[in-house]
Design an enzyme around this catalytic site. Sequence first.
Site, short mmCIF file in Angstrom:
data_model
loop_
_atom_site.label_atom_id
_atom_site.label_comp_id
_atom_site.label_asym_id
_atom_site.label_seq_id
_atom_site.Cartn_x
_atom_site.Cartn_y
_atom_site.Cartn_z
N HIS A 196 -21.78 44.99 44.52
CA HIS A 196 -22.96 45.13 45.38
C HIS A 196 -24.13 44.43 44.67
O HIS A 196 -24.37 44.69 43.48
CB HIS A 196 -23.33 46.60 45.56
CG HIS A 196 -22.49 47.36 46.52
ND1 HIS A 196 -21.12 47.42 46.42
CD2 HIS A 196 -22.82 48.09 47.62
CE1 HIS A 196 -20.65 48.16 47.41
NE2 HIS A 196 -21.66 48.59 48.15
N GLU A 199 -28.85 44.14 47.87
CA GLU A 199 -29.06 45.06 48.99
C GLU A 199 -30.52 45.49 48.92
O GLU A 199 -31.31 45.19 49.82
CB GLU A 199 -28.12 46.27 48.88
CG GLU A 199 -28.30 47.32 49.98
CD GLU A 199 -27.43 48.57 49.79
OE1 GLU A 199 -26.91 48.78 48.67
OE2 GLU A 199 -27.28 49.34 50.77
N ASP A 278 -20.65 52.69 55.24
CA ASP A 278 -20.45 54.15 55.23
C ASP A 278 -20.60 54.66 56.67
O ASP A 278 -21.60 55.31 57.01
CB ASP A 278 -21.50 54.80 54.33
CG ASP A 278 -21.43 54.30 52.90
OD1 ASP A 278 -20.53 54.73 52.16
OD2 ASP A 278 -22.25 53.44 52.54
N1 HPA Z 1 -24.85 50.63 48.29
C1 HPA Z 1 -24.66 51.12 47.07
N2 HPA Z 1 -23.84 52.11 46.82
C2 HPA Z 1 -23.15 52.66 47.83
C3 HPA Z 1 -23.31 52.19 49.11
C4 HPA Z 1 -24.19 51.11 49.35
O1 HPA Z 1 -24.39 50.61 50.48
N3 HPA Z 1 -22.51 52.95 49.88
C5 HPA Z 1 -21.87 53.82 49.08
N4 HPA Z 1 -22.27 53.66 47.83
ZN ZN Z 2 -21.60 49.55 50.08
#
Ligand code: HPA
Ligand code: ZN
Length: 332
Positions: A196, A199, A278
């Site tokens: 990730h 974001e 999610d």
């Molecule tokens: N970002 C970071 N951590 C996470 C996410 C997300 O979108 N969903 C579940 N854990």
């Molecule tokens: Zn995620």
Amino acid sequence: MNQMNLIKKLPKAELHLHIEGTFEPELMFEIASRNNVAIRFKSIEEIKEAYNFHNLQSFLDIYYEGAKVLIHERDFYDLTMAYLKRCHEDHVVHTEIFFDPQTHTERGIRFETVFKGIHGALNDAQKKWGITSHMIMCFLRHLSEEEAFKTLEQSLPFKKDIIAVGLDSSEVGHPPRKFQRVFEAAMKEGYLTVAHAGEEGEPAYIWEALDLLKVKRIDHGVRSLEDEKLTERLILEKMPLTVCPLSNLKLCVVKKLADHNLKKMLELGVKVTINSDDPAYFGGYMNENFIQTAEALKLSDQELKIIAQNSFEASFISDELKQKWIKEIKAL
Ligand code: HPA
Ligand code: ZN
């Protein structure tokens, strides 16, 4: 064919999905009750009211709390099977799911219990519906490097069934470089890598994920366009971004879906995919993400097909299987 039908008929691969994030309130209550675990919410309505997030952290606090009722292998099996049923309904024919072992091992649940429950359901869904899948183990980035190393060690007996490692949880303040050594060790063990990045975190985090963690995909990456050089690189390297529009909306990364830069990225030639992240918390599984995004951004049929095709090209399946699905998409 109207667009809703096209979306339903398109074969799709999901590449950004946290299995703990598919925990629907109804199942949460059922498992809490059979495990005799108290949850602070009194009703399903009360849970749903609490799902009013203002950023990533406000979601994570509730997400980790919900996961506490998962104790036995059967719980992880039921959770995963419920998600796979939704895949079947949405014509998601391949899924690469994240799981967060540390959310459970920290509570005294064995790694093996988590792994076996999820893996058992993935196997059964392949038999039942022909859905193919991979598992991606995520390290929680708010925890230490040492704890990530411990988790990597615990995963080794199961490594033939875990395709990659990833990085999730609270992004800002926990840059990819914190996990460079763990990722290097994971790659030595044969794991692919994803992370990730971008974001909530700045574009520098995306550079680090590429250069230090050697990722094959960027999860989210919606802040990429703030950096022109980075955007050029993503296009040149055909680096996939696993974008999650309804997640971005619910976590206030965008104010409204019409503001989302997914279409812009697509037009620039960035390899974007659509995913649900999610879905139990963000208001929609795969097709709902496609439908709402298509409407808000006025995506064309051709653009929807490109997004579906990208999902297979960016996946970790064989080239033969990629070609088979792409051929089906083109025939629609
Ligand atoms: N970002 C970071 N951590 C996470 C996410 C997300 O979108 N969903 C579940 N854990
Ligand atoms: Zn995620």
